[in-house]
Design an enzyme around this catalytic site. Structure first.
Site, PDB file in Angstrom:
ATOM      1  N   ASP A 145       0.857  -1.188   0.000  1.00 40.75           N
ATOM      2  CA  ASP A 145       0.000   0.000   0.000  1.00 40.75           C
ATOM      3  C   ASP A 145       0.889   1.233   0.000  1.00 40.75           C
ATOM      4  OD1 ASP A 145      -2.919  -0.943   0.549  1.00 40.75           O
ATOM      5  OD2 ASP A 145      -1.757  -2.032   2.050  1.00 40.75           O
ATOM      6  N   ARG A 214      -7.386  10.315   2.043  1.00 45.70           N
ATOM      7  CA  ARG A 214      -6.872   9.306   1.117  1.00 45.70           C
ATOM      8  C   ARG A 214      -7.596   9.390  -0.234  1.00 45.70           C
ATOM      9  NH1 ARG A 214      -7.862   3.906   4.120  1.00 45.70           N
ATOM     10  NH2 ARG A 214      -6.786   3.031   2.293  1.00 45.70           N
ATOM     11  N   HIS A 245     -11.861   1.585  -3.255  1.00 43.41           N
ATOM     12  CA  HIS A 245     -12.327   0.270  -2.854  1.00 43.41           C
ATOM     13  C   HIS A 245     -13.696   0.057  -3.484  1.00 43.41           C
ATOM     14  CE1 HIS A 245      -9.738   2.001   0.302  1.00 43.41           C
ATOM     15  NE2 HIS A 245      -9.311   0.764   0.528  1.00 43.41           N
ATOM     16  N   HIS A 257     -12.259  -1.650   8.835  1.00 40.02           N
ATOM     17  CA  HIS A 257     -11.267  -2.420   9.587  1.00 40.02           C
ATOM     18  C   HIS A 257     -11.882  -2.964  10.876  1.00 40.02           C
ATOM     19  CE1 HIS A 257      -8.562  -0.067   7.004  1.00 40.02           C
ATOM     20  NE2 HIS A 257      -7.691  -1.034   7.178  1.00 40.02           N
ATOM     21  N   ASP A 330      -9.813  -6.550  -0.390  1.00 42.05           N
ATOM     22  CA  ASP A 330      -9.121  -5.857   0.692  1.00 42.05           C
ATOM     23  C   ASP A 330      -8.727  -6.924   1.707  1.00 42.05           C
ATOM     24  OD1 ASP A 330      -8.058  -3.826   2.251  1.00 42.05           O
ATOM     25  OD2 ASP A 330      -9.864  -2.586   2.166  1.00 42.05           O
TER      26      ASP A 330
END
Length: 610
Positions: A145, A214, A245, A257, A330
């Site tokens: 990443d 991001r 994503h 997450h 992911d």
């Protein structure tokens, strides 16, 4: 963890508030092809022959991309051997490849894979050697990443660029393409051939805890153009870019997450807001697309996360959008994909949905055996595995891994962190800093009138292997620019005593620079800035993460958005403060009023200059 004109969907419906806020040697010889960066189109008949010779366990392994601890493929530190034994049941990366025949390995700084460029290159070579020396050995696709900004696994002395939202503030496709070209060349020199970047999410939710800066911004047309440009840069350097994503993670206040987000967009809104950057990435020839561990009921009402959704990954991504590249999940260790099903079911369901690469399962042995059992039991066909393996092998061939799997230290020295690359990053950063408030033309700050500067504020852990802390970097940069600057870290939640200490120190300064980090209505960072302003010294606030801080700081006479607390962005902000360069950034997201979030305080495109 993406100019084609694809940002225009042709939809003229009235936008919602969110939209407004968005306004082996034999094998190698057989497959060798010419081209310094990207090989020519692979010969499918030869790749299919490779697949036909693989055993079923080898096929299963080729679908996994796995973490492994250690700086060396064969001789990691004892602590990393212990961690590998505990989590994976192997001692080293070489043993991981030999036991599971994994098709890919992902590098992390916390796994001690990325200490410095020569070591990274040696690790990459060790992994390739371990795999290619096996019977029917294949090159490994090494990934990481490296988004830049706040998410990057390879730090200094590699070149680190501004993150996506900063690039969005700069608004330059040329800069985005340059970033991808240089960053891709440096990754390739270290043996990393797949980058999980760019982020193609359109960030329309200021409370988004996982995407935020991001993202390139909140305007799907602008995001689409920058995604396509960055993809062209990376892939022109021989590194697979990865748009993420899918189908879009920009409008959530839940971090996948740690939880299971739901995107409530209608199908029409998804088409208008979330889909364009992925369409742009596909039109730009994107090599891989990463899935999101979230639910989108308008696209699939089964309650499954997109990673496990056949209607989303096959029905929409493959069939409707026409994408036939690699689809990577992911991380399978994230809570968003583990909420509904056990870790043994997740990889099987992902493959059934249309995934090609299974990234970083929490228990590799469990996941690997689950896929093997599913094929032997008939739930998955071997032909289904072959489809994904062929896509992965096509990508490896296109990247030149069959022809040239190894890298050299000399190549690292020629490429990584060169003076020219670092200078390019600095120039790009200068075009991103955004001036939002400048009452009384306080900025640029005069060295004659304000020679002594106190730098206070938040000092979050430095991201991306940069120097840090932010206050120290800002003070150091201002000193280099002719000021006498001192740093006083006050943290993200300063106490009353810390605030009093800062106010007292401000009395000995001519001006104060305050680094803010995600200020909220109840944040004591807000109190700090208010009391510094009340003390009578000119205060310049620098938002070092989200640009939304300015709405909580109505009394501050000057405010800049830097979009990240990485060195390159902070130094650029210091040059803007000192007047060495003019602020050129424009907000890529809207900032709402603190007292009325329905109202826009600063719209997309807002920014002052000198």
């Amino acid at each position: 963890m993406h100019d084609t004109g694809t940002g225009n969907t042709g939809n003229t419906a009235q936008p919602s508030r969110r939209t407004l806020l968005a306004a082996t040697a034999g094998v190698t010889a057989a497959l060798a092809t010419a081209g310094p960066a990207r090989a020519a189109a692979p010969d499918d008949s030869r790749l299919r022959a490779l697949v036909s010779r693989m055993t079923l366990p080898e096929k299963v392994g080729q679908l996994f991309v796995m973490r492994v601890y250690g700086h060396s493929a064969t001789a990691p530190d004892q602590a990393d051997i212990d961690a590998n034994l505990k989590e994976i049941g192997v001692r080293t990366a070489a043993e991981l490849v030999a036991k599971y025949r994994v098709g890919g390995i992902i590098y992390f700084a916390w796994a001690h894979n990325t200490r410095e460029p020569h070591q990274i290159a040696d690790l990459s070579n060790g992994i390739q050697k371990a795999s290619l020396e096996l019977p029917r050995g294949l090159p490994v696709l090494i990934s990481t990443d490296q988004e830049h900004g706040i998410v990057a696994r390879v730090g200094e002395p590699a070149t680190l660029f501004p993150g996506a939202m900063a690039v969005g503030a700069g608004g330059s496709r040329s800069d985005a393409r340059t970033l991808g070209r240089i960053a891709g060349a440096e990754l390739r020199a270290m043996g990393i051939r797949q980058d999980y970047s760019p982020v193609a999410d359109v960030n329309v939710n200021p409370a988004n805890p996982v995407i935020g800066v991001r993202s390139f911004g909140a305007d799907p047309r602008a995001v689409s153009a920058l995604v396509a440009a960055e993809v062209a840069g990376y892939q022109g350097s021989g590194v697979a870019a990865t748009a993420k994503h899918f189908p879009g993670h920009g409008d959530t206040n839940v971090d996948s997450h740690t939880g299971f987000p739901t995107i409530t967009h209608s199908r029409e809104m998804w088409e208008r807001l979330d889909a364009p950057p992925f369409r742009a990435a596909i039109a730009a020839g994107i090599d891989s697309i990463m899935t999101a561990h979230l639910m989108v009921p308008a696209l699939d009402d089964s309650g499954d996360p997109a990673t496990l959704s056949r209607p989303i990954l096959t029905g929409i991504l493959r069939e409707r959008l026409g994408y036939d590249g690699v689809v990577v999940t992911d991380s399978l260790g994230m809570q968003g994909v583990r909420t509904k099903y056990g870790d043994d079911r997740v990889p099987v369901l992902a493959l059934k949905a249309g995934v090609d690469q299974l990234l970083n399962p929490p228990d590799l042995d469990l996941a690997w055996n689950a896929v093997l059992t599913a094929v032997r039991g008939g739930e998955l066909t071997e032909a289904r595995l072959d489809e994904s393996i062929l896509r992965v092998l096509r990508l490896k061939s296109r990247l030149g891994l069959f022809r040239s799997p190894y890298v050299s230290r000399a190549g690292v020295d020629r490429t990584v962190g060169t003076r020219a690359h670092l200078a390019a990053a600095g120039r790009i950063a200068e075009r991103t800093t955004t001036l939002l408030v400048n009452e009384g033309r306080l900025l640029p700050l005069s060295r004659r009138r304000y020679p002594r500067v106190l730098v206070v504020g938040a000092d979050p852990a430095s991201p991306s292997g940069t120097t840090g802390p932010p206050t120290g970097v800002l003070a150091g940069a201002l000193n280099e620019l002719g000021f006498t600057a001192t740093a006083l870290s006050t943290g993200t939640a300063p106490s009353a005593a810390t605030i009093a200490k800062a106010v007292a120190a401000a009395r000995d300064a001519d001006a104060v620079v305050a680094a803010t980090y995600n200020v909220t209505a109840s944040s004591s960072q807000k109190t700090l800035v208010q009391q510094l302003v009340a003390a009578g010294r000119p205060v310049v606030a620098v938002a070092v993460r989200n640009p939304y801080d300015v709405a909580q700081l109505p009394s501050v006479p000057a405010c800049l958005a830097a979009y990240s607390w990485t060195d390159v962005e902070l130094r650029a902000a210091a040059r803007v403060i000192a007047g060495r360069v003019k602020p050129r950034g424009r907000l890529p997201v809207a900032v709402q009023r603190a007292d009325d979030p329905e109202q826009v305080l600063y719209p997309i495109g807002y920014g002052l200059s000198y």
